[in-house]
Design an enzyme around this catalytic site. Structure first.
Site, PDB file in Angstrom:
ATOM      1  CD  GLU A  58      -3.316  -2.043  -0.905  1.00  0.00           C
ATOM      2  OE1 GLU A  58      -3.566  -0.841  -1.080  1.00  0.00           O
ATOM      3  OE2 GLU A  58      -3.640  -2.659   0.141  1.00  0.00           O
ATOM      4  CG  ASP A  92      -1.692   1.281   1.389  1.00  0.00           C
ATOM      5  OD1 ASP A  92      -2.595   1.547   0.581  1.00  0.00           O
ATOM      6  OD2 ASP A  92      -1.373   2.052   2.320  1.00  0.00           O
TER       7      ASP A  92
END
Length: 230
Positions: free
Chosen positions: A123, A51
């Site tokens: 992610e 992320d």
């Protein structure tokens, strides 16, 4: 994992040195929990790292690509690019959904098709790629997979209802907008959230979704519809 390794090499020219990182990225918590005696790692920590690197690379790209856009405009566009639904779509585009390891309950409940799981998977893969190959390889992968859609204007057409609601209300003066979880129901693999949107502590509307983010968007969408009727 051999088929996944072949997919990555043939489609994206990526070959992991540390195969354990790749396997961890594709292991959901539900699978790790069902195999505790094997002490299997799951992908949540890699998701955290992925992320962060995704936000950085997309921010750098937007800063260079749109020199005349304001901070607010770039933030709005970035939020649509990295939102859950978008990342889940990229997981499907890369065929990652076929390779994630899920627990039996999660599999039966449709977890392989759930945006929250697939967005987190994308992610986690970025986090694993960062650790194995470095940030330039992550950037190359994103330039191959994500950036073409950004340049096609795909994400400029996506509605961010929370931002739309904020802009509408704050145009009329300073207000405090807050989102609060009203209820959280269902088993861990099939959660359903109900969220209320409050304006200056007064409830304006409610929404539901499979994650807090989706429920907040639904609440904002319902609030906009409600305000348009006033």
């Amino acid at each position: 994992m051999k088929k996944l390794e072949a997919l990555l090499e043939n489609s994206f020219n990526i070959r992991f040195d540390d195969k354990r990182l790749l396997e961890t990225a594709f292991t959901h918590t539900s699978y790790a929990n069902e195999h505790r005696l094997l002490n299997i790692s799951h992908n949540e920590r890699l998701e955290f790292l992925g992320d962060a690197v995704l936000q950085l690379i997309i921010s750098e790209y937007l800063f260079a690509k749109y020199p005349k856009q304001t901070e607010g405009d770039m933030s709005k566009l970035r939020s649509t690019i990295v939102r859950e639904e978008s990342l889940a779509g990229f997981s499907r585009y890369c065929s990652f959904d076929a390779y994630i390891k899920l627990g039996k309950g999660e599999e039966k409940s449709g977890g392989r098709h759930r945006d929250t799981i697939l967005g987190d998977l994308f992610e986690a893969f970025l986090g694993a790629l960062l650790l194995d190959k470095g940030i330039e390889e992550v950037r190359r992968f994103l330039n191959q997979v994500m950036i073409p859609q950004v340049e096609q204007g795909t994400f400029e057409k996506v509605k961010d209802y929370k931002t739309c609601l904020q802009e509408l209300l704050q145009a009329k003066g300073d207000v405090v907008i807050d989102y609060q979880v009203i209820s959280e129901t269902g088993p861990a693999h099939a959660k359903q959230f109900e969220v209320a949107v409050l304006v200056d502590e007064d409830r304006l509307s409610k929404g539901t979704g499979r994650s807090k983010k989706l429920a907040e968007q639904d609440a904002a969408k319902n609030a906009l519809a409600q305000l348009s009727e006033v």
